[in-house]
Design a protein around this motif. Structure first.
Motif, PDB file in Angstrom:
ATOM      1  N   LEU A  21       0.862  -1.185   0.000  1.00 10.64           N
ATOM      2  CA  LEU A  21       0.000   0.000   0.000  1.00 10.64           C
ATOM      3  C   LEU A  21       0.899   1.236   0.000  1.00 10.64           C
ATOM      4  O   LEU A  21       2.047   1.186   0.445  1.00 10.64           O
ATOM      5  N   GLU A  22       0.348   2.321  -0.509  1.00  9.38           N
ATOM      6  CA  GLU A  22       1.133   3.551  -0.603  1.00  9.38           C
ATOM      7  C   GLU A  22       0.557   4.586   0.348  1.00  9.38           C
ATOM      8  O   GLU A  22      -0.620   4.927   0.278  1.00  9.38           O
ATOM      9  N   ILE A  23       1.406   5.060   1.233  1.00 10.77           N
ATOM     10  CA  ILE A  23       0.958   6.082   2.174  1.00 10.77           C
ATOM     11  C   ILE A  23       1.486   7.416   1.704  1.00 10.77           C
ATOM     12  O   ILE A  23       2.638   7.525   1.289  1.00 10.77           O
ATOM     13  N   GLY A  24       0.687   8.446   1.789  1.00 16.70           N
ATOM     14  CA  GLY A  24       1.202   9.759   1.412  1.00 16.70           C
ATOM     15  C   GLY A  24       0.104  10.777   1.357  1.00 16.70           C
ATOM     16  O   GLY A  24      -1.069  10.436   1.290  1.00 16.70           O
ATOM     17  N   ALA A  25       0.521  12.023   1.380  1.00 21.80           N
ATOM     18  CA  ALA A  25      -0.454  13.106   1.297  1.00 21.80           C
ATOM     19  C   ALA A  25      -0.349  13.733  -0.076  1.00 21.80           C
ATOM     20  O   ALA A  25       0.749  13.961  -0.579  1.00 21.80           O
ATOM     21  N   GLU A  26      -1.464  14.017  -0.666  1.00 27.38           N
ATOM     22  CA  GLU A  26      -1.462  14.705  -1.953  1.00 27.38           C
ATOM     23  C   GLU A  26      -0.877  16.104  -1.756  1.00 27.38           C
ATOM     24  O   GLU A  26      -1.215  16.806  -0.817  1.00 27.38           O
ATOM     25  N   TYR A  66      -6.649  -7.150   9.088  1.00 23.78           N
ATOM     26  CA  TYR A  66      -5.631  -6.781   8.106  1.00 23.78           C
ATOM     27  C   TYR A  66      -5.991  -7.167   6.674  1.00 23.78           C
ATOM     28  O   TYR A  66      -5.161  -7.065   5.784  1.00 23.78           O
ATOM     29  N   ASN A  67      -7.183  -7.681   6.458  1.00 29.27           N
ATOM     30  CA  ASN A  67      -7.595  -8.083   5.114  1.00 29.27           C
ATOM     31  C   ASN A  67      -6.584  -9.055   4.503  1.00 29.27           C
ATOM     32  O   ASN A  67      -6.226  -8.951   3.340  1.00 29.27           O
ATOM     33  N   VAL A 123       1.983  -5.169   3.244  1.00 27.67           N
ATOM     34  CA  VAL A 123       1.078  -5.783   4.224  1.00 27.67           C
ATOM     35  C   VAL A 123       0.942  -7.281   3.926  1.00 27.67           C
ATOM     36  O   VAL A 123       1.056  -7.708   2.778  1.00 27.67           O
ATOM     37  N   MET A 161       4.027   0.676   2.067  1.00 29.43           N
ATOM     38  CA  MET A 161       3.792  -0.161   3.238  1.00 29.43           C
ATOM     39  C   MET A 161       3.378  -1.567   2.807  1.00 29.43           C
ATOM     40  O   MET A 161       2.241  -1.800   2.423  1.00 29.43           O
ATOM     41  N   LEU A 164       0.440  -2.522  12.991  1.00 33.63           N
ATOM     42  CA  LEU A 164      -0.797  -1.972  12.434  1.00 33.63           C
ATOM     43  C   LEU A 164      -1.983  -2.344  13.318  1.00 33.63           C
ATOM     44  O   LEU A 164      -2.059  -3.453  13.824  1.00 33.63           O
TER      45      LEU A 164
END
Lengths: 396, 252
Positions: free
Chosen positions: B105-110, B170-171, B123, B121, B237
């Motif tokens: 997964l990609e974490i970040g703020a636009e 956590y899917n 998973v 991240m 998490l």
């Protein structure tokens, strides 16, 4: 064998079921719809749920779970309502009790029918449930207890038909206790999932029992009125009084559920608790707002409450109408409960890019047909029951 | 080329550097020292505290109930989303196209101009000490291995009720049509570890040393050391679910 069966099919003083073509046609339609549902289920099992159902990795439980919950809630509720007369001796509830016991059996079987097609490999259950019994699993307890519940309810029904009151009380009480244990475990299937904030907590098992009691009242009003309308019977004053008493009891449970719902909403919004808050906003102002306000609140709670308050003791037709609204509203409650609880994404609030704000689910045609099949089976068995058991009127 | 290989390259030395570059470097050094010195004097307290590492979700007292207590430590900042781990996982465990055992997964703020600061991240199944999926399974088709702590699956016992999928925070689980059962990461137990290999396929495939795998009950192991590095920030998490996961994330 035929003597034995004759022993619990009442004759004397009973009502003659309608032999009209319309009645038979209704039964035939119900039978066909049941078969369509079963065909859809078998086809889905054969080609795989992934190709026919709307469920996904993210939302693994769909409308079939909701329908299952609806049926077993109704069954438990009918058992509760019937026990008021048979087990606890409230005479006002006796005239509706036998039909309630019969329908509690029919609705639980309808529930099993629906969930049999939701579970991917139901044939592995008998072996797995025994050899792999997991006592910490609510699903295990729920399944096992409901299995026992079905047996007890059938035995109770037989004893009632044979006029054996001593055994029917013992069996009825056992069925009631097992049913409540099973049903609260169904609540716990949802309530004990720490990762699903909307469901998590002691609310679910408690809510399930109270809403079962309401479902039972609403369902027996619906089916009793339906039976008399479909067969063209005239309701005796005693039965009429009984239905009105059930309606008054429904008022109690309706108000309790309103109270529950108000606090569930307030608790879901206050403090913006992650997960819980998102789910609650879906219900009150999001994609599920129409279901919630129109279905759950208006049809499930407020309208039946108002109609019963105004017409209790006066109009059976009004009660019948209230019960139709109630049945639809309660179905919406089950649907929203199951679906909305899964729609908050697992990693919500972690600023993940290209990640949905909310998962989505739409029932597929195959799933819907299975639900229709379950309802039709219930309808078929109801109509058959009225005919075979002569209006369930052997209470002396 | 792996970072460990880069480290083996011969140093070019500083002899060829022009003196201007050396002056710039010294200036930078003085500036940094000055800022820190000033800050320390101003705050009148020590800036260094050996116990200050932030650790969220690691059980107290270093009690690891399994031996080997398999765990994965993910050095999140190193991940570049090359997805070699995913490819290796698919190949090793016959993961179908519609499913996955591990994902990134990609974490970040636009940010402005469509640019954003991204962190990747990975998973996977967290092989929790208190796995919600194991608790809910009616037929014990999924269970926590008593020796290794790996959460495993017995497909022939699975009835496909999907409660474990609903329970997993956590899917990490999906229904695999081919075996008519739930499939999930088992740290490559079936495909590799049980056959004597030392690490899962994703760990071996990672070129940047993101995924570190090992035995947390062994204090000499790399994963133990990573989790107990001074100043490391370590987290798991969704700690609020009480599942006590065994996949850790760190900033080092």
């Amino acid at each position: 064998m035929s003597n034995y069966i004759a022993g619990f099919i009442p004759r004397d003083g009973s009502l003659q079921g309608s032999r009209s073509a319309a009645y038979s046609l209704a039964m035939a339609v119900m039978a066909v719809l049941t078969l369509v549902g079963i065909a859809s289920g078998v086809y889905s099992l054969y080609v795989g749920h992934e190709h026919t159902f709307g469920i996904s990795r993210e939302v693994p439980w769909g409308v079939l779970i909701a329908a299952y919950v609806f049926f077993v809630v109704t069954s438990t509720g009918l058992c509760i309502v019937s026990s008021l007369g048979h087990v606890f001796g409230y005479k006002e509830f006796l005239p509706i009790a036998k039909r309630a016991v019969y329908l509690s059996i029919v609705t639980i079987i309808s529930g099993f029918l629906v969930i049999a097609f939701e579970i991917e490999n139901s044939w592995r259950m008998p072996y797995g449930n025994v050899v792999g019994a997991n006592l910490s699993s609510n699903i295990w307890w729920m399944g096992t207890l409901y299995g026992a519940y079905l047996v007890f309810m059938i035995l109770e029904f037989i004893m009632l038909q044979r006029g054996n009151h001593k055994y029917s009380i013992i069996l009825g009480l056992s069925g009631l206790l097992i049913g409540i244990a099973a049903h609260s475990n169904l609540g716990a299937v949802f309530g004990l999932l720490g990762g699903r904030e909307y469901w998590h907590g002691p609310y679910m098992p408690i809510y399930f029992i109270v809403s079962a009691a309401l479902s039972g009242c609403i369902a027996i009003i619906f089916f009793t009125c339906m039976a008399y309308k479909a067969n063209g019977w005239k309701m005796s004053p005693v039965t009429k009084h009984s239905v009105h008493t059930v309606a008054r009891t429904a008022i109690l449970f309706l108000s309790t559920l309103m109270f529950f719902t108000i606090w569930k909403v307030i608790a879901g919004l206050t403090g913006v608790i992650p997960g819980k808050y998102q789910a609650m906003t879906m219900l009150i102002s999001g994609d599920y707002a129409v279901n919630f306000w129109g279905g759950e609140v208006a049809m499930g709670l407020i309208l039946p409450f108002v109609i019963i308050m105004i017409y209790k003791g006066k109009s059976l037709n009004a009660l019948f109408f209230a019960s139709i609204l109630g049945m639809i509203g309660i179905y919406m409650m089950r649907y929203d409960l199951v679906i909305v609880g899964q729609l908050v994404p697992h990693f919500h609030g972690m600023r993940i890019l290209n990640y949905p704000e909310q998962f989505s689910y739409t029932p597929s045609i195959y799933e819907s047909l299975i639900v229709v099949g379950g309802i039709a089976f219930c309808g078929f068995m109801f109509l058959l029951g009225e005919r075979v058991f002569y209006g369930h009127l052997s209470e002396k | 080329m792996k970072i460990s290989d880069l480290e083996k390259l011969k140093s070019e030395g500083v002899e060829q550097l022009p003196s201007q570059e050396r002056r710039n470097f010294l200036k930078l050094g003085f500036a940094v020292t000055g800022v820190y010195l000033g800050g320390t004097v101003l705050s009148l307290v020590s800036t260094f505290d050996a116990d200050a590492a932030i650790r969220q979700g690691i059980p107290d007292g270093c009690e690891w109930p399994y031996s080997p207590h398999y765990t994965m430590v993910i050095r999140e900042r190193r991940c570049i989303d090359c997805e070699l781990c995913k490819v290796a996982c698919v190949k090793t465990n016959n993961v179908p196209e519609y499913g996955y055992r591990t994902d990134i997964l990609e974490i970040g703020a636009e940010a402005k101009h469509g640019l954003h600061d991204a962190t990747f991240m990975p998973v996977l199944c967290n092989h929790c000490n208190r796995p919600p999926c194991v608790r809910v399974c009616p037929t014990t088709a999924t269970w926590k291995d008593e020796v290794t702590g790996i959460v495993r699956m017995n497909p022939s016992r699975c009835i496909g009720c999907k409660t474990c999928m609903t329970a997993c925070p956590y899917n990490a689980r999906y229904f695999k049509e081919e075996i008519r059962a739930i499939d999930k990461c088992d740290f490559c137990w079936e495909s590799r570890l049980s056959k004597g290999m030392k690490e899962p396929a994703c760990v071996e495939a990672c070129p940047a040393g993101v995924r570190m795998f090992g035995d947390l009950s062994d204090q000499k192991s790399e994963v133990f050391k990573l989790l107990h590095t001074q100043d490391a920030v370590v987290w798991v998490l969704r700690p609020e679910t009480g599942a006590t996961p065994n996949v850790y994330y760190t900033n080092i």
